[in-house]
Design a protein around this motif. Structure first.
Motif, short mmCIF file in Angstrom:
data_model
loop_
_atom_site.label_atom_id
_atom_site.label_comp_id
_atom_site.label_asym_id
_atom_site.label_seq_id
_atom_site.Cartn_x
_atom_site.Cartn_y
_atom_site.Cartn_z
N TYR A 1 51.56 17.82 -8.87
CA TYR A 1 52.02 17.13 -10.07
C TYR A 1 51.46 17.70 -11.38
CZ TYR A 1 53.00 13.37 -13.43
OH TYR A 1 53.43 12.66 -14.53
N TRP A 2 52.35 17.97 -12.29
CA TRP A 2 52.06 18.31 -13.68
C TRP A 2 50.99 19.40 -13.77
CZ3 TRP A 2 50.10 14.24 -17.80
CH2 TRP A 2 50.30 14.77 -19.08
N PHE A 3 49.93 19.17 -14.57
CA PHE A 3 48.95 20.23 -14.83
C PHE A 3 48.03 20.49 -13.65
CE2 PHE A 3 47.34 16.26 -16.82
CZ PHE A 3 46.23 16.03 -16.02
N PHE A 4 48.11 19.67 -12.62
CA PHE A 4 47.27 19.91 -11.43
C PHE A 4 47.68 21.20 -10.71
CE2 PHE A 4 46.95 15.34 -12.16
CZ PHE A 4 45.58 15.15 -12.08
N LYS A 5 48.87 21.70 -11.02
CA LYS A 5 49.31 22.95 -10.38
C LYS A 5 48.41 24.13 -10.76
CE LYS A 5 52.59 24.45 -13.97
NZ LYS A 5 53.99 24.82 -14.26
N TYR A 6 47.66 24.01 -11.86
CA TYR A 6 46.79 25.10 -12.31
C TYR A 6 45.41 25.05 -11.67
CZ TYR A 6 50.25 25.25 -16.11
OH TYR A 6 51.41 25.30 -16.85
N PHE A 7 45.09 23.98 -10.99
CA PHE A 7 43.74 23.83 -10.44
C PHE A 7 43.44 24.92 -9.43
CE2 PHE A 7 42.35 19.15 -11.13
CZ PHE A 7 42.73 19.23 -12.46
N LYS A 8 42.20 25.38 -9.43
CA LYS A 8 41.75 26.37 -8.46
C LYS A 8 41.40 25.70 -7.14
CE LYS A 8 39.96 29.43 -12.08
NZ LYS A 8 38.73 30.02 -12.68
N GLU A 9 40.88 24.49 -7.21
CA GLU A 9 40.55 23.73 -6.01
C GLU A 9 41.84 23.22 -5.36
OE1 GLU A 9 37.55 23.12 -4.67
OE2 GLU A 9 36.44 24.22 -6.19
N ASP A 10 41.77 23.00 -4.08
CA ASP A 10 42.92 22.45 -3.35
C ASP A 10 42.93 20.93 -3.55
OD1 ASP A 10 45.12 22.23 -1.76
OD2 ASP A 10 44.09 22.65 0.12
N VAL A 11 43.95 20.42 -4.22
CA VAL A 11 44.00 18.99 -4.52
C VAL A 11 45.29 18.37 -4.01
CG1 VAL A 11 42.53 19.20 -6.57
CG2 VAL A 11 45.02 19.32 -6.82
N GLU A 12 45.20 17.09 -3.75
CA GLU A 12 46.36 16.29 -3.35
C GLU A 12 46.40 15.10 -4.28
OE1 GLU A 12 47.16 15.71 0.92
OE2 GLU A 12 47.13 13.55 0.45
N VAL A 13 47.51 14.94 -4.99
CA VAL A 13 47.59 13.93 -6.05
C VAL A 13 48.67 12.90 -5.72
CG1 VAL A 13 47.86 13.50 -8.52
CG2 VAL A 13 46.90 15.68 -7.73
N ASP A 14 48.28 11.64 -5.68
CA ASP A 14 49.25 10.55 -5.59
C ASP A 14 49.40 9.95 -6.98
OD1 ASP A 14 49.82 10.77 -2.92
OD2 ASP A 14 48.33 9.30 -2.27
N VAL A 15 50.63 9.85 -7.45
CA VAL A 15 50.91 9.40 -8.81
C VAL A 15 51.51 8.00 -8.78
CG1 VAL A 15 52.01 9.96 -11.00
CG2 VAL A 15 51.41 11.80 -9.41
#
Length: 355
Positions: free
Chosen positions: A36-50
């Motif tokens: 989601y949104w700007f989380f696509k730039y993160f270097k860490e592996d993230v999972e985002v629930d919006v």
């Protein structure tokens, strides 16, 4: 192997959910994967629930227009809150009820980062909601803000957040706003002003009418403006693609912001910088930290100063305007990009998780 960081994101607007990316929409308005949104730039592996603010219409209307606190949004997620590593609220309206519960009942939850746009309750310093914000804010783990002046307000009214607050410049997806094919929407030369609220149209219109009116003025976003001047054209909300075409074809843009001590107007400013526009803007706190050779400022509420600046910009030749627009575009890419904002926020998240 590192495990994914599970993030619960509470936002104070509506988004659309898709199985794949909708290219016609900005990433902040759609959710199609777990980044989601700007989380696509993160270097860490993230999972985002919006989780957005949608609820029964009459409840959401009351929360938005009167309470300015989204209670139902928090109630929707309380039973699964422990499934996440960290909670991020984009906007204090989506944060305060959760923090009230945490502070009042000492409820254990993952760390909570709040991205404050509105200086809590629009930078107020009195009233029931203000007192509620003060009480609830004591459980915030980190407060991120986009306008330097907000920091002074927080230090004065929320001193317990002094070591927990962090300024991060707002940024936009410059690729979305620059790497498209645009159409010249009209042959005549014009200047443009975009916005539907918190704009000082009165000063702009008076100054424009006192200027030499070399170019037509197109006002986009507020159809309620009633102006009897053949050189001023008023347009309502228009689709993003058409808006981009209007910005693209304008000689320069004007951003007549009112002066408030919270973050607003920055998205409009940076979107137009990303498109390579020279911008004349009021000298007010929300945009004072954005600096570029192609940004020109006038004293807020000062008709004479705005008139003078308009006439000065009319006289700049086309080559210089194009050069200054390119400077703005490059500045947006290097200093005020969504990527830069995201990576700074990622560092903040990692630091909070390590505490």
């Amino acid at each position: 192997m590192k495990k994914k960081i599970k993030i619960l994101l509470l936002i104070n607007w509506h988004i659309s959910y898709f199985s794949s990316e909708n290219k016609s929409m900005q990433l902040s308005d759609q959710c199609f994967d777990k980044k989601y949104w700007f989380f696509k730039y993160f270097k860490e592996d993230v999972e985002v629930d919006v989780i957005d603010t949608r609820s029964l219409k009459f409840i959401e209307h009351f929360e938005k227009k009167h309470l300015r606190i989204y209670i139902m949004q928090t109630l929707r997620i309380l039973n699964r809150i422990k499934n996440y590593d960290i909670i991020i609220s984009h906007g204090t309206t989506s944060a305060i009820f959760l923090d009230f519960i945490r502070q009042c009942f000492k409820k254990k939850t993952p760390p909570h980062i709040v991205i404050d746009i509105s200086s809590f309750h629009q930078a107020s310093a009195k009233g029931i909601i203000f007192k509620l914000c003060q009480f609830a804010s004591k459980s915030i783990d980190c407060l991120v803000y986009h306008t330097p002046k907000q920091g002074e307000y927080f230090d004065e009214q929320f001193p317990w957040l002094k070591e927990k607050k962090e300024f991060i410049s707002f940024g936009v997806d410059e690729e979305y706003w620059s790497k498209k094919s645009f159409s010249r929407i009209r042959k005549e030369k014009y200047i443009v002003c975009v916005g539907y609220r918190l704009r000082d149209w009165d000063t702009l219109i008076k100054a424009y009418q006192k200027s030499n009116k070399k170019y037509k003025l197109v006002l986009i976003g507020n159809p309620d403006l009633n102006i009897c001047d053949e050189m001023i054209e008023v347009k309502p909300f228009i689709p993003v693609k058409e808006l981009m075409d209007y910005i693209y074809g304008a000689k320069f843009s004007i951003l007549p912001l009112d002066s408030y001590n919270f973050s607003y107007g920055q998205m409009t400013l940076l979107q137009q910088m990303a498109m390579g526009k020279v911008i004349l803007l009021s000298d007010v706190p929300p945009v004072e930290s954005y600096v570029s050779e192609g940004l020109f400022r006038y004293k807020a509420k000062d008709v004479a100063d705005l008139t003078k600046k308009l006439n000065e910009l009319y006289s700049i030749d086309e080559n210089k305007i194009m050069y200054l627009g390119k400077v703005n575009k490059e500045k947006c890419k290097t200093e005020y990009s969504e990527r830069k904002m995201a990576l700074e926020l990622e560092k903040t998240i990692i630091n909070v998780l390590r505490r």
